[in-house]
Design an enzyme around this catalytic site. Structure first.
Site, mmCIF file in Angstrom:
data_model
loop_
_atom_site.group_PDB
_atom_site.id
_atom_site.type_symbol
_atom_site.label_atom_id
_atom_site.label_comp_id
_atom_site.label_asym_id
_atom_site.label_seq_id
_atom_site.Cartn_x
_atom_site.Cartn_y
_atom_site.Cartn_z
ATOM 1 N N HIS A 175 60.667 11.008 -25.525
ATOM 2 C CA HIS A 175 59.372 10.722 -24.916
ATOM 3 C C HIS A 175 59.189 9.237 -24.627
ATOM 4 O O HIS A 175 58.262 8.855 -23.901
ATOM 5 C CB HIS A 175 58.254 11.213 -25.832
ATOM 6 C CG HIS A 175 58.091 10.419 -27.094
ATOM 7 N ND1 HIS A 175 58.755 10.733 -28.251
ATOM 8 C CD2 HIS A 175 57.364 9.319 -27.367
ATOM 9 C CE1 HIS A 175 58.427 9.870 -29.197
ATOM 10 N NE2 HIS A 175 57.587 8.990 -28.689
ATOM 11 N N ASP A 208 63.826 15.758 -29.589
ATOM 12 C CA ASP A 208 63.235 14.570 -28.973
ATOM 13 C C ASP A 208 64.199 13.395 -29.104
ATOM 14 O O ASP A 208 63.923 12.401 -29.782
ATOM 15 C CB ASP A 208 61.887 14.254 -29.639
ATOM 16 C CG ASP A 208 61.115 13.191 -28.874
ATOM 17 O OD1 ASP A 208 61.543 12.850 -27.751
ATOM 18 O OD2 ASP A 208 60.110 12.694 -29.393
ATOM 19 N N SER A 214 58.586 4.586 -32.220
ATOM 20 C CA SER A 214 59.275 5.801 -31.808
ATOM 21 C C SER A 214 60.714 5.485 -31.435
ATOM 22 O O SER A 214 60.990 4.511 -30.728
ATOM 23 C CB SER A 214 58.557 6.439 -30.627
ATOM 24 O OG SER A 214 57.271 6.866 -30.997
#
Length: 1351
Positions: A452, A481, A544
């Site tokens: 993402h 992810d 992230s």
């Protein structure tokens, strides 16, 4: 097979029935092949078999059963049944459209089901974590201070209560004299007041106190003592003081003290006093109201108060019948207590019992109840099935609400300690995309981040320190992810993370950048939930994609979520990185067409009822599948042959090099024969039959049902394989077989032999086995090599003849030859195991002593060393493995195949010879006493050179760092292969307990495990079995040494630029030149290259012990305690006097040298080296005083690494070599060969750490000292390389090492040609080399910054 197959039953019913029948006869079952697959389709199709009825072998086409389905990986797989072999074999055939589409839908449904289950599990986990965090938040939330409002009523009541109490205490009354008294009216007619007031309580108490004091001094043993003691109790248990203190306390701390004020006031008026307060915990609300009413009535009339309390009790008994049992019991008990204390107070008034007696009685009762009676505080109300409905207190103290402030005193206790962890601060970078900012890290040649973060961008910006570059997004994981990016060229020096071997619950480490580009590190506990890792960390934006690692720094997951407090990551394993394969243009077009078709299918499926799926398969995609089949048939690589076109064609020879490349390689020195061999090797390895066939490849037919099932049965069950084709053929070519592999090749031990074989040819088998054994035993030596007087070709021809004879004999008797039988796989030998669950006793350092058994026969122990016994250990002793790496065939042949170096191999005699390094000469028994001047100067230099070690610290054993992937030693090797596995199972509990045990006075004997080192050695050393031995101790013992010495070792590694020891140095970026220039700056005329032989094995024990004592003296004073000093002496004693375990299990003792497996071997060798240099300088200059030696030493300097030494000295005696060799032998018993000592007036030409010093362009640059050894490690390695990338990387390392060699150097040119050849190999595969370096890059790598125009 499955519910879909039972409902749909695609294909021919006859074929399905026949296939199920054949499946029972098959060696492999369809249930195993198509486990978890979609519906199956059955059909008949042809198979080519040998015709058994023909005299000449010919091919006959039979009909067989074909089965196909879509497997869990969405691959359409087809199998057909092969008769004779009775086995389902995978093949190719046309695609059955309904089966393929339904199978894909089934697999997609299963994947969605698993995904839903995962999401449910995650949701449940998140809900639980949310509740835990909410509870923790409420517990830790800072409460604002409570400002109590001013309540006039509360202050008024408190004032009235104090007035009432003090009025009763003071008992103030004015005195006077009555002169006229009216007896009828009982009134004084004339009263005269006295002028002063008397304070009754003051005078009486003072008088009584003085009387008690005087009488206690005089009559302490008299009978009157108890009388005065009662007065003391009367004072202590005075109600007025107790009530006042209680009122003040509730006024200051309670939120609503009015209830207590009312109770205290009524208790004072009614004379209930302490009774009223003592029973409050037993009363509920109605009983408390009854107590207040009874006290008010008691003040007016005691008899009426008793009647009122009794009536209230009876009324509560009657009215409370509608209540629950628990509430009813508490109410009745409360009113009964009220009635009892009213009666008790009335009796106390009648009998004139003093108030202090009542108070003392209540205190004694409560003390007795606390000490001897433990009543239940709560009652659990359970249903008939045992479920707890609710809980009620047995003491309904409703007034306890006023003391809730006590709960604020509760504090959380720390129950665990966060572990120390290893991080790679420069191993992460910042990734910037259009949709946000994140963190990335390197794994292999990929940058990894969250999917993402990159979003839909094809390229993102990477910032690593001061470097910025664009990285191309190469892969997005379909279910996780995770996204991969190609590693930019400028980031090749970025450290790479390694994968963890196991992913379990436990401490994890997160290293990340936030949105402000600040480096953040968190250590917490992680819990694995299937493919996710959950943990509690205060995460921020920009984190992230950060790596989640173990405490050892190995990556296990990628951080992906950010909820402000909780964190989550997706598991990251090697299988998540796809294999890189270049897609051809034809495959790309086909893939685009398939995607277009799938998109159309998905659009159509949105309008289809699930009950009409079969109609969907048949109607919706029929046109598109026809178009796709036509396009596939028109493609050259995928077109099918016409039926009957089965002749194979000779492949065309494909050109490997262009004419210009061929001429260039001839100019570089390659011969035509060498180039021809290299070209053939490339064609054989990368030849693709599919691309080279000139005719179309034969395909498989469509599904069809045969007309007559009888013909099929006759063909199936009447089939026999032609026996003539199995007859063994005698080969005229002798295969060159290594002598160590003869037993495996010709012995029958690994072949299955049936009972029929023994009945038919038992005699022939016995003769064959004896002949094979005799030939091998007389031709091959015990070390697995041909004997000197043996003709290898003749022996191999004889063995091949015997092998053909025994196989032909079996064939003649109608038995299957061994050449047609499957050889049994040799299972690796299982090591001897210890107890299944080792406890703390088995993990102690001296547990091995309980396993020792007596033995008298020596095997690996030298004759002059004692044999103390044996332990149950059976490890490999001999190693004759010289790996043959097939990848080396890609390299050009060297000019001289005899390099003089080869991999170490050994037999049992090598272990005996390895002990010779301890036995060269005997040192002087007391060097310090016999050479005090030299010893004092050496000790002075030692303190000066290592003064930075002062105030070093002792580390906690759980904070030490050590290679945990090493052997855990004996006997822990019974249960664990590495120390990492041992720590994962047991943690640091055994380490801490052993530390405490030894610190407390225990002195266990430590066992060291010995093995020989596999490395590249001179061929003469290998022939002489001169192999280096390595010994490793128990990891607990090693980490105890780390506690004392790790801080000092780290300090020495950080000071290589200014001090002599070079452990931890780097020659790159001008590092080599800086150190040589440091020595040149001394301006000395003499340079010495010095090297010992068997250095660490001949270090005298008195020198080694002196060095260890010096290291302990450099610890901070708080660590130089007697118990730590004794513990360190025990550690040193176990190094000098070592119990050694051989691979055969034999136990012996070594008394000399510095073992090459202890944690500070190199550091201790450096300290000894400095000490010996100073001793040597003082010894060779006896005419100089101590002050002159100190002055000379200011210009004396060295570079040392263990036993390697490069020195610059202000003066050297003429006979330096002769004297220094004799000194080391006579005084220290150490071996210095004269040819290993070189004296020069310039550093150029001398060597240090395997580099020869050269001077180029004003800089000192290193070149390899032993080029032949490096080339031998390339062409004759100790172990095989994994793939072409590993070989290319190894060549690139050699390219870096030989960069400073002259252009005409043969080794340099060979590496350059080898790299060029490898680049051609990559090009022939349609790939690019994984790395590329330029001359300018290597110049900067060796020479450093821009001051030399290389930056």
């Amino acid at each position: 097979m499955n519910v879909y197959d039972k409902v749909l039953q695609f294909g021919s019913k006859k074929a399905r029935a026949r296939g199920m029948a054949l499946n029972k006869l098959s060696r492999n079952r369809l249930e195993d092949i198509y486990a978890g697959s979609g519906p199956l389709v059955f059909g008949f199709g042809p198979i080519d078999m040998v015709d058994p009825g023909s005299l000449n072998p010919s091919i006959k086409t039979l009909d067989t059963v074909y089965v196909a389905a879509v497997q869990p990986d969405n691959q359409y797989v087809v199998h057909h049944f092969v008769p004779g072999r009775n086995e389902w074999v995978e093949t190719d055939a046309s695609t059955h459209q309904p089966t393929a589409l339904v199978g894909v839908l089934v697999q997609d449904h299963k994947a969605k089901t698993r995904e839903v289950e995962d999401l449910k599990s995650q949701l449940s986990q998140l809900r639980m974590e949310h509740e835990i965090l909410r509870h923790e938040y409420e517990r830790l939330k800072l409460k604002s201070p409570i400002v109590k409002p001013f309540k006039p009523l509360k202050v008024l009541l408190f004032s009235l209560l104090l007035g009432l109490l003090f009025a009763g205490v003071t008992n103030g009354a004015r005195t006077g004299t009555c002169y006229a008294y009216d007896e009828e009216k009982d009134t004084c007619l004339y009263w005269e007041w006295k002028d002063s007031r008397e304070v009754a309580w003051y005078d009486s108490y003072v008088t009584e106190a003085l009387a008690i004091y005087n009488r206690a001094c005089v009559y302490v043993r008299s009978k009157e003592f108890m009388t005065y003691l009662s007065l003391v109790f009367q004072t202590v248990f005075n109600w007025y003081f107790c009530a006042t203190a209680l009122a003040v306390y509730y006024m200051a701390r309670a939120e609503n003290p009015i209830v207590m004020f009312v109770t205290l006031a009524l208790a004072t008026l009614s004379q209930f006093q302490l009774l009223a307060v003592a029973v409050l915990p037993l009363l509920d609300f109605s009983a408390t109201m009854g107590l207040w009413l009874s006290m008010v009535v008691f003040y007016m009339s005691q008899q009426i108060s008793i009647l009122v309390s009794f009536c209230v009790l009876v009324l509560s008994v009657m009215i409370g019948t509608f209540m629950a049992d628990s509430e009813y019991a508490m109410m009745i008990k409360g009113h009964a207590v009220v009635f009892a204390i009213v009666c008790y107070s009335h009796v106390a008034m009648i009998l004139n019992i003093p108030p202090w007696v009542v108070s003392l009685t209540m205190v004694c009762y409560r003390l007795w109840r606390v000490c001897f009676v433990f009543p239940a505080e709560r009652l659990e109300i359970r249903s008939a099935d045992g479920k707890v409905l609710h809980t009620v207190p047995t003491h309904p103290n409703w007034t306890a609400k006023v003391t809730r402030f006590v709960q604020s005193l509760r504090k959380g206790l720390r129950t665990s300690v966060a572990p120390t962890a290893r991080i790679v601060p420069d191993g992460i970078a910042i990734v910037e995309a259009r949709e946000g900012v994140g963190t990335c890290f390197r794994v292999k040649n990929n940058l990894v981040t969250s999917k993402h973060v990159v979003g839909s961008d094809d390229a993102v910006k990477i910032r690593w320190g001061a470097q910025e570059d664009m990285a191309r997004v190469t892969y997005r994981h379909p279910t996780k992810d995770i996204a991969l990016m190609a590693l930019p060229t400028n980031l090749q020096t970025m450290p790479a993370y390694k994968f963890a071997k196991a992913i379990t619950d436990g401490p994890i480490v997160m290293t990340a950048f936030d949105e402000a580009n600040l480096l953040l590190v968190a250590v917490t506990e992680g819990v694995r939930v299937e493919d996710h890792m959950t943990y509690s960390v205060a995460t921020r934006n920009g984190m992230s994609g950060a790596p989640i690692t173990t405490v050892d720094g190995r990556v296990i997951a990628v951080h992906q979520t950010n909820t402000g407090f909780t964190g989550g990551a997706v598991i990251f394993v090697p299988e998540d990185i796809p294999e890189v394969r270049k897609i051809s243009k034809r495959e790309q077009e086909l893939e685009d067409r398939v995607k277009q078709l799938e998109g159309m299918l998905n659009m159509d499926q949105a309008y289809v009822d699930s009950n009409l799926i079969v109609d969907l398969v048949r109607e919706a995609v029929q046109r598109e599948m026809k178009v796709l089949r036509t396009e596939l048939a028109n493609l050259g690589g995928f077109s099918q042959k016409k039926k009957g076109k089965n002749k194979s064609t000779k492949r065309k020879r494909k050109a490997v090099w262009t004419e210009e490349e061929y001429k260039a390689m001839l100019e570089k020195g390659f011969t035509r024969d060498q180039l021809r061999i290299m070209a053939d090797a490339i064609r054989d390895q990368y030849y693709d039959d599919e691309d080279e066939q000139s005719e179309e490849e034969a395909g498989y037919p469509d599904w069809s049902d045969p007309g007559d099932s009888t013909d099929i049965e006759n063909e199936w069950f009447g089939y026999e394989q032609s026996w003539k084709e199995l007859e063994p053929a005698k080969s005229g070519v002798v295969v060159n077989t290594l002598p160590k592999d003869l037993v495996f090749k010709y012995s029958l031990d690994n072949y299955p032999i049936s009972k029929q074989d023994i009945q038919a040819v038992a005699k022939e088998l016995k003769i064959y086995e004896k002949a094979i054994s005799d030939i091998i035993s007389t031709s091959v030596s015990t070390d697995g090599k041909w004997k000197d007087d043996v003709d290898a070709q003749k022996i191999l021809q004889e063995l091949d003849g015997l092998w053909w004879g025994i196989n032909h004999t079996l064939w003649e008797h109608g038995l299957m030859p061994f050449t047609q039988r499957r050889k049994r796989v040799q299972q690796p030998k299982k090591l001897q195991r210890g107890p299944e669950d080792p406890g703390p006793e088995e993990c102690k350092l001296d547990y091995w002593e309980q396993l020792v058994e007596p033995s008298k026969e020596k095997f690996l122990v030298p004759p002059e060393y004692p044999l103390l016994g044996v332990v149950p250990l059976d490890r490999p002793i001999s190693d004759f493995d010289a790996p043959v790496d097939n990848l080396l065939a890609l390299l050009p042949e060297p000019e001289s195949p005899d390099l003089g170096f080869e991999p170490a191999v050994w037999g049992p005699e090598a272990y005996v010879k390895s002990f010779e390094k301890f036995d060269f000469a005997d040192p002087d028994p007391n060097i310090e006493k016999n050479y005090p001047r030299e010893w004092a100067f050496a000790n002075l230099v030692l303190h000066r050179e290592f003064d930075f070690l002062a105030d070093s610290v002792v580390k906690d054993i759980t904070a030490t760092s050590k290679n945990s992937e090493s052997t855990p030693g004996f006997p822990k090797t019974y249960w664990w292969k590495t120390e990492a596995e041992y720590l994962a199972k047991r943690g640091y509990a055994d380490y801490v307990s052993e530390w405490n045990r030894i610190r407390g006075g225990a002195r266990p004997n430590v066992l060291w495990y010995l093995f020989l080192k596999k490395e590249i050695l001179k061929s003469t050393k290998v022939r002489d079995a001169d192999i280096r031995q390595i010994i490793c101790s128990d990891p607990i013992f090693a980490r105890i040494g780390c506690c004392f010495e790790e801080d000092q070792n780290e300090r020495m590694k950080r000071r290589t630029k200014t001090r002599m020891p070079q452990c931890g140095w780097s020659p790159f970026f001008g590092g080599f030149n800086d150190r040589i220039q440091r020595l040149v700056a001394k301006g000395n005329p003499y340079w010495i290259e010095f090297d010992w032989t068997r250095y660490d094995g001949t270090i005298p024990s008195q020198i080694f012990k002196h060095i260890k004592n010096f290291r302990f003296s450099m610890l901070a004073k708080e660590y130089q305690t007697p118990e730590l000093r004794n513990m360190y002496h025990w550690y040193v004693d176990n190094i000098l006097r070592r119990y050694v375990c051989m691979p055969s299990g034999e136990i012996t003792i070594q008394h000399k040298g510095n073992p090459s497996g202890q944690v500070s071997t190199t550091m201790d060798n450096n300290l000894v080296n400095v000490f010996l240099q100073a001793f040597e300088y003082a010894y060779l200059h006896p005419e100089k005083s101590m002050d002159e030696l100190r002055k000379d030493w200011e210009s004396y300097d060295s570079l040392i690494y263990g036993d390697d030494r490069l020195t610059t000295s202000p003066s050297v005696p003429n006979d330096y070599v002769t004297r220094v060799v004799a000194m080391y032998k006579d005084i220290f018993g150490m071996w210095v060969k004269p040819e290993k000592v070189k004296v020069s007036h310039s550093p150029v030409g001398l060597s240090f750490c395997g580099f020869v010093i050269t001077h180029q362009d004003g800089q000192y640059l290193p070149v390899p000292a032993e080029e032949a050894k490096l080339l031998a490690s390339l062409l004759r390695p100790t172990k095989k390389l994994e793939n072409m990338d590993a070989l290319y990387g190894k060549l690139l390392c050699y390219r870096i090492l030989n960069h400073n060699l002259p252009n005409d150097n043969k080794f340099r040119n060979y590496i350059l040609v080898a790299l060029e050849v490898m680049a051609r190999h990559y090009s022939s595969r349609g790939e690019e080399p994984p790395f590329y370096v330029t001359e300018s890059m290597l110049d900067k790598l060796w020479r450093g910054g821009p001051k030399f125009d290389y930056g």
